[in-house]
Design a protein around this motif. Sequence first.
Motif, PDB file in Angstrom:
ATOM      1  N   ASP B 354      17.917   5.709  79.014  1.00 30.07           N
ATOM      2  CA  ASP B 354      17.471   4.331  78.871  1.00 30.07           C
ATOM      3  C   ASP B 354      17.694   3.862  77.438  1.00 30.07           C
ATOM      4  O   ASP B 354      17.054   4.310  76.504  1.00 30.07           O
ATOM      5  CB  ASP B 354      15.980   4.236  79.213  1.00 30.07           C
ATOM      6  CG  ASP B 354      15.454   2.823  79.129  1.00 30.07           C
ATOM      7  OD1 ASP B 354      16.273   1.900  78.957  1.00 30.07           O
ATOM      8  OD2 ASP B 354      14.254   2.651  79.226  1.00 30.07           O
ATOM      9  N   PHE B 356      18.185   0.429  74.863  1.00 26.88           N
ATOM     10  CA  PHE B 356      18.030  -1.014  74.735  1.00 26.88           C
ATOM     11  C   PHE B 356      19.297  -1.573  74.107  1.00 26.88           C
ATOM     12  O   PHE B 356      19.685  -1.160  73.024  1.00 26.88           O
ATOM     13  CB  PHE B 356      16.815  -1.312  73.854  1.00 26.88           C
ATOM     14  CG  PHE B 356      16.369  -2.726  73.907  1.00 26.88           C
ATOM     15  CD1 PHE B 356      16.923  -3.664  73.050  1.00 26.88           C
ATOM     16  CD2 PHE B 356      15.423  -3.139  74.815  1.00 26.88           C
ATOM     17  CE1 PHE B 356      16.524  -4.985  73.090  1.00 26.88           C
ATOM     18  CE2 PHE B 356      15.007  -4.462  74.868  1.00 26.88           C
ATOM     19  CZ  PHE B 356      15.566  -5.395  73.998  1.00 26.88           C
ATOM     20  N   PRO B 357      19.930  -2.537  74.757  1.00 35.48           N
ATOM     21  CA  PRO B 357      21.174  -3.073  74.191  1.00 35.48           C
ATOM     22  C   PRO B 357      20.916  -3.744  72.841  1.00 35.48           C
ATOM     23  O   PRO B 357      19.915  -4.419  72.655  1.00 35.48           O
ATOM     24  CB  PRO B 357      21.618  -4.118  75.213  1.00 35.48           C
ATOM     25  CG  PRO B 357      20.882  -3.802  76.461  1.00 35.48           C
ATOM     26  CD  PRO B 357      19.592  -3.163  76.047  1.00 35.48           C
ATOM     27  N   THR B 358      21.816  -3.555  71.903  1.00 35.30           N
ATOM     28  CA  THR B 358      21.681  -4.212  70.615  1.00 35.30           C
ATOM     29  C   THR B 358      22.036  -5.686  70.769  1.00 35.30           C
ATOM     30  O   THR B 358      22.523  -6.121  71.806  1.00 35.30           O
ATOM     31  CB  THR B 358      22.624  -3.583  69.572  1.00 35.30           C
ATOM     32  OG1 THR B 358      23.978  -3.895  69.935  1.00 35.30           O
ATOM     33  CG2 THR B 358      22.451  -2.085  69.513  1.00 35.30           C
ATOM     34  N   LEU B 359      21.782  -6.416  69.695  1.00 32.92           N
ATOM     35  CA  LEU B 359      22.072  -7.845  69.719  1.00 32.92           C
ATOM     36  C   LEU B 359      23.568  -8.067  69.882  1.00 32.92           C
ATOM     37  O   LEU B 359      23.995  -8.948  70.635  1.00 32.92           O
ATOM     38  CB  LEU B 359      21.575  -8.493  68.422  1.00 32.92           C
ATOM     39  CG  LEU B 359      21.511 -10.009  68.430  1.00 32.92           C
ATOM     40  CD1 LEU B 359      20.554 -10.486  69.511  1.00 32.92           C
ATOM     41  CD2 LEU B 359      21.074 -10.524  67.076  1.00 32.92           C
ATOM     42  N   ALA B 362      24.515  -7.470  73.473  1.00 31.96           N
ATOM     43  CA  ALA B 362      24.092  -8.590  74.323  1.00 31.96           C
ATOM     44  C   ALA B 362      25.012  -9.794  74.108  1.00 31.96           C
ATOM     45  O   ALA B 362      25.391 -10.490  75.055  1.00 31.96           O
ATOM     46  CB  ALA B 362      22.646  -8.962  74.013  1.00 31.96           C
ATOM     47  N   ARG B 363      25.362 -10.030  72.854  1.00 32.97           N
ATOM     48  CA  ARG B 363      26.241 -11.137  72.532  1.00 32.97           C
ATOM     49  C   ARG B 363      27.602 -10.938  73.192  1.00 32.97           C
ATOM     50  O   ARG B 363      28.168 -11.851  73.790  1.00 32.97           O
ATOM     51  CB  ARG B 363      26.380 -11.196  71.012  1.00 32.97           C
ATOM     52  CG  ARG B 363      27.053 -12.446  70.489  1.00 32.97           C
ATOM     53  CD  ARG B 363      27.330 -12.305  68.993  1.00 32.97           C
ATOM     54  NE  ARG B 363      26.109 -12.107  68.237  1.00 32.97           N
ATOM     55  CZ  ARG B 363      25.948 -11.191  67.286  1.00 32.97           C
ATOM     56  NH1 ARG B 363      26.928 -10.387  66.985  1.00 32.97           N
ATOM     57  NH2 ARG B 363      24.819 -11.086  66.646  1.00 32.97           N
TER      58      ARG B 363
END
Lengths: 405, 405
Positions: B354, B356-359, B362-363
């Motif tokens: 698991d 968490f996608p980084t910014l 996501a961009r």
Amino acid sequence: MTLRGRHIVLVEDDEIMGGSVHQRLELEGASVTWVKLMGRGLSAIRTPRRPVDAVVCDIRLPDGTGEELYETLCRTSSPPPFLFITGQGGIDQAVRLLRAGAADYVTKPFDMGGFLDRLALILRPEEDAGLPPQTGISAGARRVDALVAEYAAGDHPVLIRGAKGLGKARLARRMHDQSDRRAAPFVERNSYRATGARPALAEAIGAVGEGTLFINGIERLSPRDQGRLFEALTEGAPFRTIASTWPDTEATEGGAVRADLLYLFAAHEVFVPPLSERPEDAVWLAGQFFEVLNGRRAAPLRGLSSHAEAALRAHDWPGNGRELRARLLRAVEAAQGDRVFPSDLFPEIGAESDRFPTLAQAREAAERQQIAAALSRTDGQVGEAAKLLRVSRTTLWEKMQKLGL
Amino acid sequence: MTLRGRHIVLVEDDEIMGGSVHQRLELEGASVTWVKLMGRGLSAIRTPRRPVDAVVCDIRLPDGTGEELYETLCRTSSPPPFLFITGQGGIDQAVRLLRAGAADYVTKPFDMGGFLDRLALILRPEEDAGLPPQTGISAGARRVDALVAEYAAGDHPVLIRGAKGLGKARLARRMHDQSDRRAAPFVERNSYRATGARPALAEAIGAVGEGTLFINGIERLSPRDQGRLFEALTEGAPFRTIASTWPDTEATEGGAVRADLLYLFAAHEVFVPPLSERPEDAVWLAGQFFEVLNGRRAAPLRGLSSHAEAALRAHDWPGNGRELRARLLRAVEAAQGDRVFPSDLFPEIGAESDRFPTLAQAREAAERQQIAAALSRTDGQVGEAAKLLRVSRTTLWEKMQKLGL
DNA sequence: CGAAAATGTTCGGATTTCCGAACATTTAAA
DNA sequence: TTTAAATGTTCGGAAATCCGAACATTTTCG
């Protein structure tokens, strides 16, 4: 009413246009802060040298749009009234702004006299002297007014719930005016206003005496301030407390109110239904505004056409009363015939509504969503969220400002 | 087998590491293209000076990761084999690459001899001499082999359908080898390979004579090339045509095959089921690979443990045979005991899944999605899509490259 | 089959983004 | 109540992004 002594923020990158407006406003006696970038505008409005009375804002800016500036401010505070300057072809954008609750707009080129008149109009306080002390004529509005009358006679805390633009502040004021404390101070602590513009809670408590303290946006109080308020209420403070909350999803998730504090308000709530649920109030309110505004015309109009009333009923009023007032202002000003028609109130009918988001818009939406998710995951801890997102704390902060988080 | 005469692309930003590997590979007789950025690697692999035999790639690069490079290539072409260089802690990433079909990885620090051995291993062609001419032992695999034998005797066009890593090219080759045309040329036109690396269809047709033309990825042919092929097939061309298609959603949406051309193949199709649908073939194939690879060990292993076989059956094989071969390579090399165990085949068990996608991630995802939507809306018209997205044609093209669209 | 249109691709300059350092203020914890 | 930690915020420099111009190649259309 003049502009003398008012503080206007002017957001305009064009040197000539900005210079003209700046000079003329100062000639009228206003104090002007002139900035050329959206980012600068954000700072100037959020942490002003002195409270901002109105913002005059161009739509097109080098680093974004006036629309983005306004909507960014709306997410975390209650912005001062905005008067937009739009060019040809920007009418759909300006109309969206009206829907969102902006005060008004002018279209280039414009004569300076008309511009100043319009600016003076929006500087008038929200609670117009001409409106009766009444929420509306619908059953829901009458229930609200009945509760206001009933609670005015008491001393217990009261919570007013409802969306923006529904006059929660006016309701609190009416409750105060109809109470035994009407001779004492009425002090408002607006949690939505930018940091620099709002007094500390302690300062507000010090000023209220035995009057009424109105907390606008109780969910935005910090945990420490919530503790202070709870203490004051449970230790027999001499003042009466009215609070409002804005049942916005983001606010609910982000700024929880401690349960014991909420408990003190739970027994006495006033819920203000949105205008979309009481269309006859929209027509009634429009009629009230019309009377006030029509009286100012050199050549008075005869009234609202029946089709205009039908359109008022059919509209969904995302901006509630604020939007309605702005539309009436424009309609009464713009009406060509002897009555107000639907196209005067809703000039955007026919405007293109389906727009494909640009790459920058899609990117921004994704950033906003991801940052919000990260903040949610870290319970608002900005430093931790920055680590999660693999950006610097500075970068995250600036993006939060830009994106209105 | 030596590296002499092979063309290796080295993607490594570290000056010392890169210099060492570069020098040693050239000492072994290989031709090396050394780049330091992911973007450069993309260009070097897509439009190489000469065909690329393998890529040696670091995981961490200044402008992205080796993983991104590999996956970007996979979206629009069939990349050459990749050998990744990973540091400590990067094992979960490398294992994901194996799952996606990458050939192998080494962990820093490594001895140069072992590195060269491993590189030599992956340079061996996909169809290992040690494997029998057989798809598997399951009922589904036997059906495939029966069809291959039957169609080998004919002259009609044949379509082979199945996901990547299932050996479609090997099936086409076997069909050719079992046919009367086995003495004539077998020419492959791989539509997935980068533009610079694949011959024009006309060139392939000119080279095939009375042999077999294999179109790998018929849905990726341009409309004009599809027309040429249709003409050749309906006008009695002397060669036999076998085509493959990869029922990937993106390919289906993007590169439709004209209906009349598809009609010519419709009567003779071979569908190769994925390994996830025939777990006993996974065990059988692993056994085959084990025999070949174990024979190369100085100290041979006794076999696959029963638990290893159970794990082979349970795995979902997103990378099909390519992933299986890569895992066997690693497992036989890494086995500590006298048998291969589950943890040798699947070292990622226990690794954190698991993330968490980084910014930036996501961009990028948002950009990819929006660009894809715009291209869909404009039917692949890049110039129109650029207008829709409000970016320049250059910017869009570069982003399409970077994002693998 | 030839011309027009579009794509493929590079490059250098302009603009924007991102960041670390730094300092003031606020909040939380001891 | 005091101290530590975190946020709020600015600024200048480095890195990345974006773009127009330009040219070669491919595709489309008449």
